[in-house]
Design a protein around this motif. Structure first.
Motif, mmCIF file in Angstrom:
data_model
loop_
_atom_site.group_PDB
_atom_site.id
_atom_site.type_symbol
_atom_site.label_atom_id
_atom_site.label_comp_id
_atom_site.label_asym_id
_atom_site.label_seq_id
_atom_site.Cartn_x
_atom_site.Cartn_y
_atom_site.Cartn_z
ATOM 1 N N LEU A 85 -43.259 -67.540 23.237
ATOM 2 C CA LEU A 85 -41.968 -68.215 23.342
ATOM 3 C C LEU A 85 -41.895 -68.866 24.714
ATOM 4 O O LEU A 85 -42.139 -68.218 25.737
ATOM 5 N N VAL A 86 -41.540 -70.148 24.739
ATOM 6 C CA VAL A 86 -41.364 -70.872 25.996
ATOM 7 C C VAL A 86 -39.867 -71.085 26.232
ATOM 8 O O VAL A 86 -39.149 -71.559 25.347
ATOM 9 N N VAL A 87 -39.422 -70.713 27.428
ATOM 10 C CA VAL A 87 -38.028 -70.879 27.831
ATOM 11 C C VAL A 87 -37.943 -72.068 28.782
ATOM 12 O O VAL A 87 -38.666 -72.118 29.782
ATOM 13 N N ALA A 88 -37.087 -73.026 28.469
ATOM 14 C CA ALA A 88 -36.891 -74.209 29.305
ATOM 15 C C ALA A 88 -35.624 -74.033 30.140
ATOM 16 O O ALA A 88 -34.543 -73.803 29.602
ATOM 17 N N ILE A 89 -35.780 -74.128 31.452
ATOM 18 C CA ILE A 89 -34.663 -73.929 32.380
ATOM 19 C C ILE A 89 -33.935 -75.251 32.619
ATOM 20 O O ILE A 89 -34.547 -76.261 32.940
ATOM 21 N N GLY A 90 -32.612 -75.214 32.454
ATOM 22 C CA GLY A 90 -31.800 -76.413 32.656
ATOM 23 C C GLY A 90 -30.948 -76.373 33.896
ATOM 24 O O GLY A 90 -30.482 -77.409 34.381
ATOM 25 N N LYS A 91 -30.729 -75.180 34.451
ATOM 26 C CA LYS A 91 -29.925 -75.013 35.667
ATOM 27 C C LYS A 91 -30.664 -74.054 36.580
ATOM 28 O O LYS A 91 -31.008 -72.942 36.185
ATOM 29 N N GLY A 92 -30.939 -74.510 37.801
ATOM 30 C CA GLY A 92 -31.729 -73.717 38.719
ATOM 31 C C GLY A 92 -30.926 -72.643 39.428
ATOM 32 O O GLY A 92 -29.735 -72.449 39.184
ATOM 33 N N GLY A 93 -31.627 -71.933 40.318
ATOM 34 C CA GLY A 93 -30.969 -70.914 41.105
ATOM 35 C C GLY A 93 -31.935 -69.847 41.570
ATOM 36 O O GLY A 93 -33.048 -69.731 41.057
ATOM 37 N N ALA A 109 -39.046 -73.324 22.978
ATOM 38 C CA ALA A 109 -40.139 -74.010 22.291
ATOM 39 C C ALA A 109 -41.245 -73.004 21.993
ATOM 40 O O ALA A 109 -41.245 -71.873 22.488
ATOM 41 N N VAL A 110 -42.203 -73.443 21.181
ATOM 42 C CA VAL A 110 -43.409 -72.664 20.890
ATOM 43 C C VAL A 110 -44.518 -73.127 21.820
ATOM 44 O O VAL A 110 -44.732 -74.334 21.991
ATOM 45 N N GLY A 111 -45.218 -72.180 22.436
ATOM 46 C CA GLY A 111 -46.313 -72.537 23.324
ATOM 47 C C GLY A 111 -47.539 -71.674 23.110
ATOM 48 O O GLY A 111 -47.481 -70.605 22.487
ATOM 49 N N LEU A 112 -48.667 -72.139 23.620
ATOM 50 C CA LEU A 112 -49.920 -71.377 23.623
ATOM 51 C C LEU A 112 -50.423 -71.282 25.063
ATOM 52 O O LEU A 112 -50.534 -72.307 25.755
ATOM 53 N N MET A 142 -47.730 -77.096 23.897
ATOM 54 C CA MET A 142 -46.398 -76.672 23.467
ATOM 55 C C MET A 142 -45.744 -77.738 22.624
ATOM 56 O O MET A 142 -46.065 -78.927 22.717
ATOM 57 N N GLY A 143 -44.811 -77.295 21.787
ATOM 58 C CA GLY A 143 -44.095 -78.190 20.903
ATOM 59 C C GLY A 143 -42.777 -78.643 21.495
ATOM 60 O O GLY A 143 -42.452 -78.346 22.651
ATOM 61 N N PRO A 144 -41.974 -79.376 20.717
ATOM 62 C CA PRO A 144 -40.684 -79.873 21.197
ATOM 63 C C PRO A 144 -39.743 -78.731 21.566
ATOM 64 O O PRO A 144 -39.822 -77.622 21.027
ATOM 65 N N ILE A 145 -38.842 -79.022 22.496
ATOM 66 C CA ILE A 145 -37.850 -78.045 22.934
ATOM 67 C C ILE A 145 -36.594 -78.184 22.082
ATOM 68 O O ILE A 145 -36.072 -79.287 21.893
ATOM 69 N N LEU A 146 -36.123 -77.068 21.561
ATOM 70 C CA LEU A 146 -34.881 -77.043 20.795
ATOM 71 C C LEU A 146 -33.764 -76.569 21.707
ATOM 72 O O LEU A 146 -33.868 -75.490 22.303
ATOM 73 N N ILE A 199 -40.929 -71.321 31.272
ATOM 74 C CA ILE A 199 -41.389 -69.945 31.374
ATOM 75 C C ILE A 199 -42.074 -69.559 30.066
ATOM 76 O O ILE A 199 -41.432 -69.509 29.016
ATOM 77 N N PHE A 200 -43.384 -69.317 30.128
ATOM 78 C CA PHE A 200 -44.119 -68.764 28.992
ATOM 79 C C PHE A 200 -43.943 -67.248 29.074
ATOM 80 O O PHE A 200 -44.375 -66.624 30.044
ATOM 81 N N THR A 201 -43.311 -66.652 28.080
ATOM 82 C CA THR A 201 -42.747 -65.315 28.234
ATOM 83 C C THR A 201 -43.681 -64.164 27.856
ATOM 84 O O THR A 201 -43.297 -63.008 27.973
#
Length: 235
Positions: A85-93, A109-112, A142-146, A199-201
């Motif tokens: 599982l790939v997590v895409a960050i939209g707000k930093g910190g 998204a899905v990642g390898l 990785m595929g598209p981000i949902l 983040i590849f989890t």
């Protein structure tokens, strides 16, 4: 201002159902984040999370409904798949508490995490960094981000990988040792997260070799399928 040579293009990932692209800043990866995979690799228990990085240009963007070829990398005789599982960050910190962490997530998204396992293992034996085993070219398809709003409760999803139609890896995401919020809390204590970070989890058990000609199909409930084929290294 002029440059000595053209600067590299921005690495970006498509967003499911949108024309806008998600620009990538950094790729963080979590090691041994499923108990069954930790045992598979000779470890056990809920050890503190640890991280490694891949360069942004290691990404291989796979559009929805397409299969993209990736080369079998040089120097290795043991290329392993790791579905994640790939997590895409939209707000930093920085120092983000787990209770607030999910508000920083933009999408999933899905990642390898493709791994030159023999090189990684040799670096481990020598006590040296194992970037050569993880951070090589084409190592992060990785595929598209949902977007989060369309993804549903990700902790209820299941991830799986089929190779040539045969199931190799499968696990509920709820079996993560450190869930998404906890991972962000730990990660943001070491690095200041930025919009565009990925983040590849972590991966469940079942990692194994792939060879040229193999078709890898990765799925996570509710997300676009990731489909890549391994081709021979160009001469």
């Amino acid at each position: 201002m002029s440059y000595l040579f053209p600067p590299p293009a921005v690495v970006a990932v498509p967003v499911a159902g949108q024309e806008d692209m998600f620009p990538v800043h950094r790729i963080y990866c979590v090691g041994r984040n499923y108990e069954d995979h930790a045992r598979e690799m000779g470890f056990s228990g809920r050890e503190p999370p640890f991280f490694f990085l891949k360069p942004a240009d290691a990404l291989v963007v796979v559009p929805a409904g397409q299969t993209v070829d990736i080369p079998y990398p040089s120097l290795t005789r043991s290329l392993h798949h790791e579905i994640e599982l790939v997590v895409a960050i939209g707000k930093g910190g920085a120092n983000i508490p787990a209770a607030q962490a999910l508000s920083h997530v933009w999408g999933y998204a899905v990642g390898l995490d493709m791994t030159r396992r023999d090189l990684q293992n040799e670096m481990k034996k020598q006590g040296r960094p194992w970037c050569i085993g993880k951070a090589f070219d084409h190592s992060a398809p990785m595929g598209p981000i949902l977007p989060v709003a369309n993804a549903g409760p990700i902790e209820e999803a299941t991830l799986a990988l089929h190779v040539n139609g045969t199931l190799r890896q499968s696990s509920p995401i709820s079996k993560l040792i450190w869930n998404v919020a906890e991972t962000i809390e730990h990660l943001s204590s070491a690095w200041t997260l930025q919009p565009g970070d990925l983040i590849f989890t972590g991966t469940p058990q079942g990692v194994a070799d792939v060879v040229p000609g193999d078709l890898l199909e990765g799925t996570i409930t509710g997300l676009d399928t990731l489909s890549v084929r391994i081709r021979s290294t160009p001469a």
